[in-house]
Motif scaffolding. Structure first.
Motif, PDB file in Angstrom:
ATOM      1  N   ARG A   1       0.839  -1.204   0.000  1.00 27.57           N
ATOM      2  CA  ARG A   1       0.000   0.000   0.000  1.00 27.57           C
ATOM      3  C   ARG A   1       0.870   1.248   0.000  1.00 27.57           C
ATOM      4  NH1 ARG A   1      -4.065  -0.491   4.890  1.00 27.57           N
ATOM      5  NH2 ARG A   1      -2.215  -1.164   6.007  1.00 27.57           N
TER       6      ARG A   1
ATOM      7  N   LEU B   1      -4.173   0.495  -1.785  1.00 28.77           N
ATOM      8  CA  LEU B   1      -3.429  -0.575  -2.434  1.00 28.77           C
ATOM      9  C   LEU B   1      -2.688  -0.040  -3.650  1.00 28.77           C
ATOM     10  CD1 LEU B   1      -5.901  -3.613  -2.504  1.00 28.77           C
ATOM     11  CD2 LEU B   1      -4.138  -3.075  -0.811  1.00 28.77           C
TER      12      LEU B   1
ATOM     13  N   PRO C   1      -4.890  -2.468  -7.432  1.00 25.06           N
ATOM     14  CA  PRO C   1      -6.286  -2.811  -7.106  1.00 25.06           C
ATOM     15  C   PRO C   1      -6.633  -4.273  -7.375  1.00 25.06           C
ATOM     16  CG  PRO C   1      -6.214  -0.751  -8.319  1.00 25.06           C
ATOM     17  CD  PRO C   1      -4.820  -1.336  -8.357  1.00 25.06           C
TER      18      PRO C   1
ATOM     19  N   TRP D   1      -6.728  -6.835  -4.387  1.00 29.83           N
ATOM     20  CA  TRP D   1      -7.800  -6.741  -3.397  1.00 29.83           C
ATOM     21  C   TRP D   1      -8.563  -8.054  -3.265  1.00 29.83           C
ATOM     22  CZ3 TRP D   1     -13.101  -7.390  -3.489  1.00 29.83           C
ATOM     23  CH2 TRP D   1     -13.815  -6.879  -2.398  1.00 29.83           C
TER      24      TRP D   1
ATOM     25  N   VAL E   1      -8.939  -8.565   2.540  1.00 33.74           N
ATOM     26  CA  VAL E   1      -8.184  -7.310   2.601  1.00 33.74           C
ATOM     27  C   VAL E   1      -9.116  -6.180   3.037  1.00 33.74           C
ATOM     28  CG1 VAL E   1      -7.004  -5.570   1.186  1.00 33.74           C
ATOM     29  CG2 VAL E   1      -6.407  -7.983   0.940  1.00 33.74           C
TER      30      VAL E   1
ATOM     31  N   ARG F   1     -16.397  -1.112  -6.820  1.00 32.49           N
ATOM     32  CA  ARG F   1     -15.560  -2.006  -7.616  1.00 32.49           C
ATOM     33  C   ARG F   1     -16.109  -2.121  -9.035  1.00 32.49           C
ATOM     34  NH1 ARG F   1     -11.171  -3.739  -5.727  1.00 32.49           N
ATOM     35  NH2 ARG F   1     -11.115  -5.505  -7.164  1.00 32.49           N
TER      36      ARG F   1
ATOM     37  N   GLY G   1     -10.191  -1.212  -2.105  1.00 30.62           N
ATOM     38  CA  GLY G   1      -8.945  -1.530  -2.795  1.00 30.62           C
ATOM     39  C   GLY G   1      -8.698  -0.721  -4.050  1.00 30.62           C
TER      40      GLY G   1
END
Length: 108
Positions: A9, A15, A18, A21, A25, A49, A100
């Motif tokens: 990270r 992160l 990505p 993820w 996490v 997402r 993420g």
């Protein structure tokens, strides 16, 4: 930020990749922020997402984050009070970190 259970990270806790993820996490990152994830959180995380997958970017600001959630999930979820309750501080930034995704470009 170094945690042996997390992918690499940056200095703000986002992160570096990505694609690294996982839901596990997300649980760890959320706990670091004092958030215990429930179904309401997961709905927003999944929305983010999908947004990232479609647009190849995080929502660029809180205002656009709220607007995008409102368009996708309705007024009851697409309002800043609801999102601040789930993701305290700067909702777009906090939610993207847990999901993420990269840091929203216009979030402080």
């Amino acid at each position: 930020m170094t945690n042996p259970n997390l992918p690499e990270r940056n200095n703000e806790g986002f992160l570096e990749d990505p694609r690294a993820w996982t839901p596990a996490v997300a649980e760890i990152v959320a706990r670091e922020s004092g958030i215990e994830l429930n179904d309401n959180h997961w709905e927003i995380i999944q929305f983010l997402r999908n947004f990232y997958k479609e647009h190849e970017m995080s929502p660029p600001s809180n205002r656009l984050f709220v607007k995008a959630v409102k368009e996708a999930l309705g007024e009851d979820r697409g309002n800043s009070i609801y999102l601040m309750g789930l993701f305290p501080g700067t909702p777009a930034k906090t939610a993207c970190r847990i999901a993420g995704l990269p840091r929203p470009t216009n979030c402080l």
